[in-house]
Design a protein around this motif. Structure first.
Motif, PDB file in Angstrom:
ATOM      1  N   ASP B  86       0.801  -1.218   0.000  1.00 12.63           N
ATOM      2  CA  ASP B  86       0.000   0.000   0.000  1.00 12.63           C
ATOM      3  C   ASP B  86       0.837   1.274   0.000  1.00 12.63           C
ATOM      4  O   ASP B  86       0.375   2.340   0.386  1.00 12.63           O
ATOM      5  CB  ASP B  86      -1.003  -0.004   1.165  1.00 12.63           C
ATOM      6  CG  ASP B  86      -0.372  -0.517   2.434  1.00 12.63           C
ATOM      7  OD1 ASP B  86       0.865  -0.496   2.505  1.00 12.63           O
ATOM      8  OD2 ASP B  86      -1.119  -0.938   3.334  1.00 12.63           O
ATOM      9  N   ARG B  87       2.075   1.182  -0.415  1.00 14.50           N
ATOM     10  CA  ARG B  87       2.858   2.386  -0.707  1.00 14.50           C
ATOM     11  C   ARG B  87       3.871   2.071  -1.792  1.00 14.50           C
ATOM     12  O   ARG B  87       4.748   1.236  -1.625  1.00 14.50           O
ATOM     13  CB  ARG B  87       3.513   2.945   0.553  1.00 14.50           C
ATOM     14  CG  ARG B  87       4.263   1.931   1.372  1.00 14.50           C
ATOM     15  CD  ARG B  87       4.941   2.567   2.579  1.00 14.50           C
ATOM     16  NE  ARG B  87       5.903   1.654   3.140  1.00 14.50           N
ATOM     17  CZ  ARG B  87       5.891   1.239   4.411  1.00 14.50           C
ATOM     18  NH1 ARG B  87       5.010   1.674   5.266  1.00 14.50           N
ATOM     19  NH2 ARG B  87       6.822   0.402   4.838  1.00 14.50           N
ATOM     20  N   PHE B  88       3.694   2.721  -2.939  1.00 11.62           N
ATOM     21  CA  PHE B  88       4.561   2.446  -4.089  1.00 11.62           C
ATOM     22  C   PHE B  88       5.837   3.269  -4.032  1.00 11.62           C
ATOM     23  O   PHE B  88       6.764   3.037  -4.791  1.00 11.62           O
ATOM     24  CB  PHE B  88       3.828   2.730  -5.398  1.00 11.62           C
ATOM     25  CG  PHE B  88       2.572   1.914  -5.588  1.00 11.62           C
ATOM     26  CD1 PHE B  88       2.286   0.836  -4.744  1.00 11.62           C
ATOM     27  CD2 PHE B  88       1.684   2.205  -6.616  1.00 11.62           C
ATOM     28  CE1 PHE B  88       1.125   0.088  -4.909  1.00 11.62           C
ATOM     29  CE2 PHE B  88       0.531   1.448  -6.790  1.00 11.62           C
ATOM     30  CZ  PHE B  88       0.247   0.395  -5.933  1.00 11.62           C
ATOM     31  N   THR B  89       5.831   4.297  -3.170  1.00 11.63           N
ATOM     32  CA  THR B  89       7.049   5.077  -2.999  1.00 11.63           C
ATOM     33  C   THR B  89       7.199   5.413  -1.520  1.00 11.63           C
ATOM     34  O   THR B  89       6.209   5.562  -0.807  1.00 11.63           O
ATOM     35  CB  THR B  89       7.041   6.354  -3.859  1.00 11.63           C
ATOM     36  OG1 THR B  89       8.334   6.951  -3.797  1.00 11.63           O
ATOM     37  CG2 THR B  89       6.008   7.357  -3.391  1.00 11.63           C
ATOM     38  N   VAL B  90       8.458   5.476  -1.072  1.00 12.99           N
ATOM     39  CA  VAL B  90       8.727   5.862   0.315  1.00 12.99           C
ATOM     40  C   VAL B  90       9.893   6.846   0.331  1.00 12.99           C
ATOM     41  O   VAL B  90      10.787   6.783  -0.519  1.00 12.99           O
ATOM     42  CB  VAL B  90       9.099   4.654   1.209  1.00 12.99           C
ATOM     43  CG1 VAL B  90       7.892   3.804   1.510  1.00 12.99           C
ATOM     44  CG2 VAL B  90      10.210   3.846   0.595  1.00 12.99           C
ATOM     45  N   VAL B  91       9.865   7.762   1.307  1.00  9.30           N
ATOM     46  CA  VAL B  91      10.995   8.664   1.523  1.00  9.30           C
ATOM     47  C   VAL B  91      11.653   8.253   2.834  1.00  9.30           C
ATOM     48  O   VAL B  91      10.974   8.102   3.850  1.00  9.30           O
ATOM     49  CB  VAL B  91      10.538  10.138   1.597  1.00  9.30           C
ATOM     50  CG1 VAL B  91      11.731  11.049   1.855  1.00  9.30           C
ATOM     51  CG2 VAL B  91       9.828  10.531   0.313  1.00  9.30           C
ATOM     52  N   ASN B  92      12.961   8.024   2.782  1.00  6.98           N
ATOM     53  CA  ASN B  92      13.710   7.676   3.986  1.00  6.98           C
ATOM     54  C   ASN B  92      14.719   8.763   4.302  1.00  6.98           C
ATOM     55  O   ASN B  92      15.177   9.482   3.404  1.00  6.98           O
ATOM     56  CB  ASN B  92      14.440   6.337   3.792  1.00  6.98           C
ATOM     57  CG  ASN B  92      13.488   5.163   3.897  1.00  6.98           C
ATOM     58  OD1 ASN B  92      12.710   5.067   4.840  1.00  6.98           O
ATOM     59  ND2 ASN B  92      13.527   4.295   2.907  1.00  6.98           N
ATOM     60  N   ARG B  93      15.062   8.882   5.585  1.00  7.26           N
ATOM     61  CA  ARG B  93      16.040   9.894   6.003  1.00  7.26           C
ATOM     62  C   ARG B  93      17.347   9.209   6.376  1.00  7.26           C
ATOM     63  O   ARG B  93      17.352   8.190   7.074  1.00  7.26           O
ATOM     64  CB  ARG B  93      15.519  10.669   7.211  1.00  7.26           C
ATOM     65  CG  ARG B  93      16.422  11.853   7.588  1.00  7.26           C
ATOM     66  CD  ARG B  93      15.886  12.567   8.806  1.00  7.26           C
ATOM     67  NE  ARG B  93      15.989  11.718   9.992  1.00  7.26           N
ATOM     68  CZ  ARG B  93      15.331  11.952  11.125  1.00  7.26           C
ATOM     69  NH1 ARG B  93      14.513  12.985  11.219  1.00  7.26           N
ATOM     70  NH2 ARG B  93      15.466  11.141  12.158  1.00  7.26           N
TER      71      ARG B  93
END
Lengths: 408, 303
Positions: B86-93
């Motif tokens: 349910d998430r095709f993109t993610v932002v990581n730090r």
């Protein structure tokens, strides 16, 4: 056991004769009260509800699979090990029909039956793992992913399942007393055997080739461009060993059916098989090192994964290989049986190393199968054993049917 | 041309000669000539981790109804997340000592020669003419070999759906592209960290940026050559290995990895019958009395 169906025989007589081992139903049911059946029933009582959960609530409800580990126990053991251990069918069929090694004739039918049931239950296991198992025929009839190694695996397993069924048909027709059909299907033997060897060569190696697409996920010690050849060669060793293991178990479980066999002669055949198995395992052992040298992976041997690799290659390839040589040298069927069990464990270890133990070796966490995954695997193996026993008790598998002597 | 090739491939598999297609199916170059492939360039030096791209992606793909404000939640950065059903993109730090953190948006890389497409036994993955790698759920049997094959670990699977599980991944908003719009994430990015355009132009832009600001970027366009090149590319102020990008995947297109094996298939299919029938004829001619000791229990048996 009567062998011809009388024209005036009633349906119930047929049932009693063919299915109930010639006993009245009540008596037959009484024979089923054995400790083995009790355990099997217990396993099915756990496995069948899990099957229900798997197909009504999904893969997440039953397994520990996730996006990092898309394949687990069901692919690693049920499919990869299942196919390798079912290789005895094509090994024995080619030994008897193509290489005319007649001394293995009595081992061929049980091997072919194991092969057929092995593949059948591989497909059953695969159905648990597939997201939409009812689309299993898609690669055959709907959409063709010809660039995929999996496409080849799918086609070849389907075709080989058919070939093995054909190869086993004579036993079924002897059981049913269908002489003409049996005669007709026997004519296919050589063609089926050749086709079976081709299909086995390709899909045994293709199962290894699947992992060629995961060069960063399979550990460098196990990843090799030689992996198709490694899988194929080790499958032959696994197949031959399974034939020995099976013969050992059959003589314990079905001793009534094999009582006509001369134990010494059986031992001789086992020793003969261990000679072949020793050569195959030694070849596989050499190939393992050639693969390592080819990819120049020597430095990895001095890591903890390297130690594990040596456990596999020295402990579970060279070890049983030497045991087989000794068995052949000192003429000991006992040692041959030890070597066979040892080899089977070694091949299982190899398949699990490639697909589970070292897969995603750079990932900070490991996949561990859920108890329900184990339960399904055990259930499938149990179902396979029960089917094997059902057929062996009714059809001429372990003995030659008196009305159908071996023909040339 | 395409039609005749398909006809040939169908004939090939009908006769069991599978694998021949591996040498014939090189869709990549042919399609590229027709029109410029579209791609994306993410400039990690500009990303501020606002997660508006996640919001826009979830909206565009109907994955979540959460309001934009919920994406202000910075606690998600405590863990490194991956793409999911349910998430095709993610932002990581990724934190750096003494310097501002680097935020990394991840999604399908849209390989020029996709591993997933070469893995799929029902051809559910396809390199589209526009450039994105697209997935047809109506064909998928759910074997998840695509996920095993993907070097970037991007495809996910709907494990909790019992009847209609799909493989999920970014499609570079192919529908929007076909409507003449830009992908949702590129539209919404307030920092213009995501640039949409023809791959060749993006590549030039990336190299220009690196040349003009050697102090701001490491000299590497990630995706230019990785796994044979991808349509989604990155430039970054820190080495990609420090940002969770796989750096050991090489420059060889993934389909090449199985090509050798697949081309050996027709050889086995043609040579084996000759060798095996030869062995049969040879052993048959030797006569049964020479071939091993016959087992004399054949005539007995039964119970």
């Amino acid at each position: 056991m009567s062998t011809t169906l009388h024209p005036d025989a009633s349906w119930s007589a047929w049932t009693r004769d063919k299915l109930l081992l010639g006993l009245p139903l009540r008596e037959y049911l009484r024979t089923l009260k054995t400790p083995f059946n009790a355990v099997a029933a217990l396993i099915l009582c756990v496995g069948l509800p899990i099957t229900w959960i798997r197909f009504t609530q999904g893969i997440a409800a039953t397994t520990n699979l996730n996006n990092d580990y898309p394949w687990g126990l069901w692919i690693g053991f049920d499919v990869l090990c299942g196919v390798a251990l079912a290789a005895g069918g094509f090994c024995m069929a080619s030994a008897v029909h193509l290489f005319k090694l007649k001394q293995y004739y009595t081992l061929m039918r049980p091997a072919i039956l194991t092969g057929f049931l092995g593949y059948f239950f591989v497909v059953v296991g695969l159905c648990f793992d597939l997201g939409r198992p009812w689309r299993l025929p898609y690669p055959m009839f709907v959409s063709y992913g010809v660039t995929s190694v999996m496409f080849l695996v799918g086609w070849h397993v389907a075709l080989y399942l058919t070939v093995q069924f054909l190869e086993f048909c004579p036993a079924i027709f002897e059981w049913l007393g269908w002489k003409r059909v049996r005669h007709w299907v026997l004519k296919l033997t050589i063609g089926a055997t050749v086709f079976g060897v081709i299909l086995s060569t390709l899909h045994q190696s293709a199962l290894g080739a699947l992992f060629l697409l995961a060069p960063t996920k399979v550990h460098p010690l196990w990843y090799s461009s030689f992996i198709p050849v490694l899988f194929f060669t080790s499958a032959i060793a696994a197949g031959l060993s399974m034939v020995i293991v099976e013969s050992m178990l059959s003589h314990r479980v079905f001793h009534r059916q094999v009582q006509h066999e001369d134990p010494q002669q059986v031992d001789q055949v086992m020793v003969g098989l261990s000679r072949s198995a020793a050569v195959v395992l030694f070849t596989y052992f050499c190939l393992k090192w050639i693969a390592l040298a080819h990819e120049d992976r020597w430095a990895w041997l001095f890591t903890s994964y390297g130690a594990w690799y040596l456990v596999e290659v020295i402990g579970f390839v060279l070890g049983p290989c030497i045991a087989y040589f000794v068995a052949a040298k000192v003429n000991s069927a006992r040692i041959a049986r030890v070597a066979a069990v040892w080899t089977v464990l070694g091949i299982v270890l190899n398949r699990l190393n490639v697909s589970i133990f070292t897969f995603n070796w750079q990932m900070p966490y490991r996949y561990v199968p859920s108890w329900m995954e184990f339960a399904v695997t055990i259930t499938i193996v149990t179902a396979g054993l029960l089917t094997f026993r059902f057929m062996v008790n009714r059809m001429p598998v372990l003995y030659v049917h008196p009305e159908y002597p071996v023909e040339e | 041309m395409a039609v005749s090739r398909r006809g040939f491939l169908k004939a090939a598999c009908a006769t069991g000669v599978v694998g021949v297609g591996a040498t014939a199916a090189r869709p990549a170059e042919a399609a590229q000539v027709k029109r410029p492939w579209m791609g994306m360039l993410t400039d990690l030096s500009l990303c501020v981790g606002c997660r508006k791209c996640e919001y826009a992606c979830n909206k565009a793909n109907a994955l979540s109804d959460d309001a934009l404000e919920t994406y202000d939640d910075k606690s998600v950065f405590e863990q490194t997340r991956r793409t999911d059903a349910d998430r095709f993109t993610v932002v990581n730090r990724f934190d750096r000592e003494g310097q501002p953190p680097v935020f990394v948006k991840r999604q399908c890389m849209h390989c020029i020669e996709p591993a997933c497409a070469s893995a799929c036994l029902v051809a559910a993955f396809k390199k589209s003419d526009e450039g994105p790698v697209i997935y047809d759920e109506s064909l998928c049997i759910g074997c998840r070999y695509c996920m095993v094959a993907c070097p970037f670990g991007m495809p996910a699977f709907e494990y909790s759906k019992p009847f209609t599980p799909r493989v999920t991944k970014c499609s570079m908003c192919i529908e929007r592209l076909r409507d003449g719009e830009q992908p949702a994430c590129a539209c919404v990015c307030p920092e213009e960290a995501i640039t949409f355009g023809p791959r060749e132009e993006l590549l030039t832009l990336a190299h220009d940026k690196i040349r003009e600001h050697p102090d701001r970027y490491v000299d590497h366009v990630y995706g230019e050559t990785e796994a044979g090149g991808t349509n989604w590319m990155y430039i970054s102020p820190v080495p990609f290995g420090d940002l969770g990008f796989p750096t050991d995947i090489g420059t060889k297109p993934y389909p090449e990895l199985t090509k050798g094996f697949l081309s050996s298939v027709p050889l086995v299919l043609t040579l084996w019958p000759m060798l095996l029938m030869g062995a049969y004829a040879f052993n048959n001619a030797r006569g049964p009395e020479l071939a091993g000791a016959p087992v004399n229990t054949h005539e007995e048996g039964g119970q």
